[in-house]
Write an enzyme that holds these catalytic residues in place. Sequence first.
Site, PDB file in Angstrom:
ATOM      1  N   ARG A 209       0.855  -1.188   0.000  1.00  0.00           N
ATOM      2  CA  ARG A 209       0.000   0.000   0.000  1.00  0.00           C
ATOM      3  C   ARG A 209       0.889   1.234   0.000  1.00  0.00           C
ATOM      4  NH1 ARG A 209      -5.350  -1.683   2.240  1.00  0.00           N
ATOM      5  NH2 ARG A 209      -5.475  -3.776   1.357  1.00  0.00           N
ATOM      6  N   GLU A 211       0.717   3.982   1.098  1.00  0.00           N
ATOM      7  CA  GLU A 211       0.062   4.896   2.036  1.00  0.00           C
ATOM      8  C   GLU A 211       1.098   5.839   2.566  1.00  0.00           C
ATOM      9  OE1 GLU A 211      -3.394   3.728   4.152  1.00  0.00           O
ATOM     10  OE2 GLU A 211      -2.655   1.681   4.159  1.00  0.00           O
ATOM     11  N   ARG A 217       0.635   2.035  12.949  1.00  0.00           N
ATOM     12  CA  ARG A 217      -0.107   0.856  12.484  1.00  0.00           C
ATOM     13  C   ARG A 217      -0.207   0.707  10.965  1.00  0.00           C
ATOM     14  NH1 ARG A 217      -6.220   1.592  14.177  1.00  0.00           N
ATOM     15  NH2 ARG A 217      -6.901   2.640  12.306  1.00  0.00           N
ATOM     16  N   HIS A 218       0.540   1.535  10.232  1.00  0.00           N
ATOM     17  CA  HIS A 218       0.535   1.422   8.772  1.00  0.00           C
ATOM     18  C   HIS A 218       1.933   1.124   8.248  1.00  0.00           C
ATOM     19  CE1 HIS A 218      -3.266   3.698   9.183  1.00  0.00           C
ATOM     20  NE2 HIS A 218      -3.615   2.962   8.145  1.00  0.00           N
ATOM     21  N   GLU A 354      -8.459  -1.727  14.066  1.00  0.00           N
ATOM     22  CA  GLU A 354      -8.997  -2.631  13.035  1.00  0.00           C
ATOM     23  C   GLU A 354      -7.959  -3.684  12.686  1.00  0.00           C
ATOM     24  OE1 GLU A 354     -10.030  -0.773   9.196  1.00  0.00           O
ATOM     25  OE2 GLU A 354      -9.281  -2.625   8.287  1.00  0.00           O
ATOM     26  N   SER A 357     -10.916  -6.459   7.753  1.00  0.00           N
ATOM     27  CA  SER A 357     -12.141  -6.000   7.095  1.00  0.00           C
ATOM     28  C   SER A 357     -12.683  -7.169   6.304  1.00  0.00           C
ATOM     29  CB  SER A 357     -11.856  -4.851   6.128  1.00  0.00           C
ATOM     30  OG  SER A 357     -11.601  -3.666   6.818  1.00  0.00           O
ATOM     31  N   ARG A 405      -0.515  -6.363  12.206  1.00  0.00           N
ATOM     32  CA  ARG A 405      -1.382  -5.719  13.207  1.00  0.00           C
ATOM     33  C   ARG A 405      -1.860  -6.697  14.264  1.00  0.00           C
ATOM     34  NH1 ARG A 405      -5.537  -1.466  10.570  1.00  0.00           N
ATOM     35  NH2 ARG A 405      -3.903  -0.236   9.550  1.00  0.00           N
TER      36      ARG A 405
END
Length: 431
Positions: A209, A211, A217-218, A354, A357, A405
Amino acid sequence: MERIYSSEVQKAKVGSSVELAGWASAIKLLGKIAFVRLRDREGDVQLVTSDKKLITSLRDLTHESVIQVKGKVRKSKLKVGGNEIELQKFEILSKADPNLPIDMSGKIPTDLSKRLNWRVLDLRDTKRTAIFKLRSAINYYIREYLQQNNFIEMQTPKLVGSGAEGGATLFSLDYYGKKAYLSQSQQLYKQMLLAAGLDKVYEIGPTFRAENSHTARHLAEFTHFDFEMAFIKDENDIMKLIEDLFIYTTTKLNTHNKKELQILKLNIELPKVPFPRVTYADALKMLAKEGIKLKVGEDIGTEDEKKLGELVEKKYKTKAYFITKFPYVIKPFYIMKDGKTFSRAFDFEYNGEELASGGQREHNYEKLTSQIKGKGLKLNDFEDYLNTFKFGIPAHGGFGLGIDRLVKNLLNLDNIREAVLFPRDPERLSP
Ligand code: 4AD
Ligand code: MG
């Protein structure tokens, strides 16, 4: 003679001869007697000698050098010492530069960034090794559960022609003159494999990702446990499986990994089953009571998610729960709608974060086509995927869970980077 680990010295017979190899973590030369601590993967052990020749040869030894030793097991004179090794033979296999870039004694704390720069040295710490032994065990228990339940492990491409989870986080690259991307998730392939008739599939593999997130947490590359199952009634079947799997994994950890959990001073509490299901609409109401006003269709941000975790824990006495029935606007095109506004998407939350998902997917070709268009995506980019929905595909659903995570939160780590051997983030591409 076979090499044994330091932990085995404590169980070895006093008087027996043993061979060990590892790193010299502490060296004390006191004239007539010398002590060296040998550290290996399983812990450390004290080596002792009063032999003149051996003491002389120890003068060459530097901290963190690799050594191989032979010696006799004996009881330590110290009360809490357990067994130690009286040296008979000693050899330096690989000498370490005495200018160590980080403190290895555990006395001076090194900040995370510097530790990661010197990750190989950092990982020699027993506490770090414990994290990765536990991570390995977690992966193993997940696989064990899924294999026992008849799932098929898949390996899907990481070089792909289109993104499944939105354009904003795609890494692109040149693929023989064409544009390609690094896979954001196994999503499209796992669904296609259900159209192929594989029924129950999973993968634990890397995803990427782009991001630009600088959070605890990323990551830019993470390990994605992706899972999909056909012939479901609805998304509740998937949530039930997450519950089972979570309890299975944590129970196994508590039973078989006591040593590592103890090193990290951890006791993993088993959440009560069933995990509460809190609808997105109810979550908004709970937050509103605390003065956090969100409109339907807005994302629950990191801080609000943490707050919600606290509120749920207070009400239901559990760290593990699901947020269900998310609005369709904040979920990807492949999710099944539930009425006009909502969807069959859920998030699995643990510790206010989270972890996964999931949801039921839209498997009707016409509806899926219109959802892709509705999200402003090009049908052309999804041609192969879409085609599989024309020739028979069962109702299905699944989830994607970030292993990093999961490890972070099960082991109560402050930062996701602690759970990854060589993390990748916007600032870091090495080591
Ligand atoms: O929530 P995400 O984006 O969902 C999917 O990829 C869907 N295909 C899942 C599905 O089957 N519906 O990602 C799934 C999980 C997140 O819950 C999170 O744990 C992890 O992957 N994750 C990340 N972990 C670390 N760094 C990142 N940048 C992550 N992005 C997602
Ligand atoms: Mg998500």
